[in-house]
Design an enzyme around this catalytic site. Structure first.
Site, mmCIF file in Angstrom:
data_model
loop_
_atom_site.group_PDB
_atom_site.id
_atom_site.type_symbol
_atom_site.label_atom_id
_atom_site.label_comp_id
_atom_site.label_asym_id
_atom_site.label_seq_id
_atom_site.Cartn_x
_atom_site.Cartn_y
_atom_site.Cartn_z
ATOM 1 N N GLN A 1 38.522 45.883 38.156
ATOM 2 C CA GLN A 1 37.722 47.137 38.633
ATOM 3 C C GLN A 1 37.919 48.592 37.848
ATOM 4 O OE1 GLN A 1 35.174 46.192 36.778
ATOM 5 N NE2 GLN A 1 35.790 44.321 36.128
ATOM 6 N N ASN B 1 37.190 40.210 34.970
ATOM 7 C CA ASN B 1 36.523 40.502 36.626
ATOM 8 C C ASN B 1 36.487 41.186 37.695
ATOM 9 O OD1 ASN B 1 33.634 39.976 34.974
ATOM 10 N ND2 ASN B 1 33.883 37.694 35.188
ATOM 11 N N CYS B 2 38.451 40.789 37.745
ATOM 12 C CA CYS B 2 39.009 40.629 38.512
ATOM 13 C C CYS B 2 38.938 42.449 39.628
ATOM 14 C CB CYS B 2 40.884 41.352 38.110
ATOM 15 S SG CYS B 2 41.723 41.201 39.013
ATOM 16 N N ASP B 3 38.918 42.184 41.082
ATOM 17 C CA ASP B 3 38.379 43.628 41.628
ATOM 18 C C ASP B 3 40.179 44.505 41.336
ATOM 19 O OD1 ASP B 3 36.254 42.152 42.940
ATOM 20 O OD2 ASP B 3 37.035 41.627 44.680
#
Length: 117
Positions: free
Chosen positions: A16, A11-13
């Site tokens: 992504q 879920n880390c930006d």
């Protein structure tokens, strides 16, 4: 091309952005989510053959900031640092890419263009 493994947290930006970059370049990779508790000392020891502890540890993140001073100071001892990482995997910079014996930490498109060429 050697097998490419991307280590990080789903879920880390930044992760992504890295996934989008890899997919846009049609780079085949395996994702290793170390939040799922499957990070091992062997992986970290392998990283340390190519990277320094300073390159691996994210000192800007909240995980690092929450550590006690003795915990922070423990990274100067490799065995203690590995123990710390296994206990707090979020302290590792993301993404960490392993391609054969080469490693890359963080995501910068220009850096990745060079690394994956």
């Amino acid at each position: 091309m050697p097998i490419i493994t991307i280590f990080g947290i789903k879920n880390c930006d930044t992760m992504q952005k890295a996934f989008r970059w890899l997919d846009s370049k049609k780079v085949s990779y395996t994702f290793h989510d170390y939040k799922k508790g499957n990070l091992t000392a062997e992986y970290i020891q392998l990283w340390l053959k190519d990277l320094s502890m300073e390159e691996i540890i994210n000192k800007k993140g909240t995980t690092w900031k929450k550590l006690t001073e003795p915990e922070k100071n423990s990274i100067s001892d490799t065995d203690k640092a590995i123990e710390l990482i296994l206990k707090n995997p979020s302290v590792v910079k993301r993404p960490l890419v392993q391609m054969g014996k080469k490693h890359l930490v963080g995501f910068t498109p220009e850096q990745w263009d060079i690394f994956f060429s």
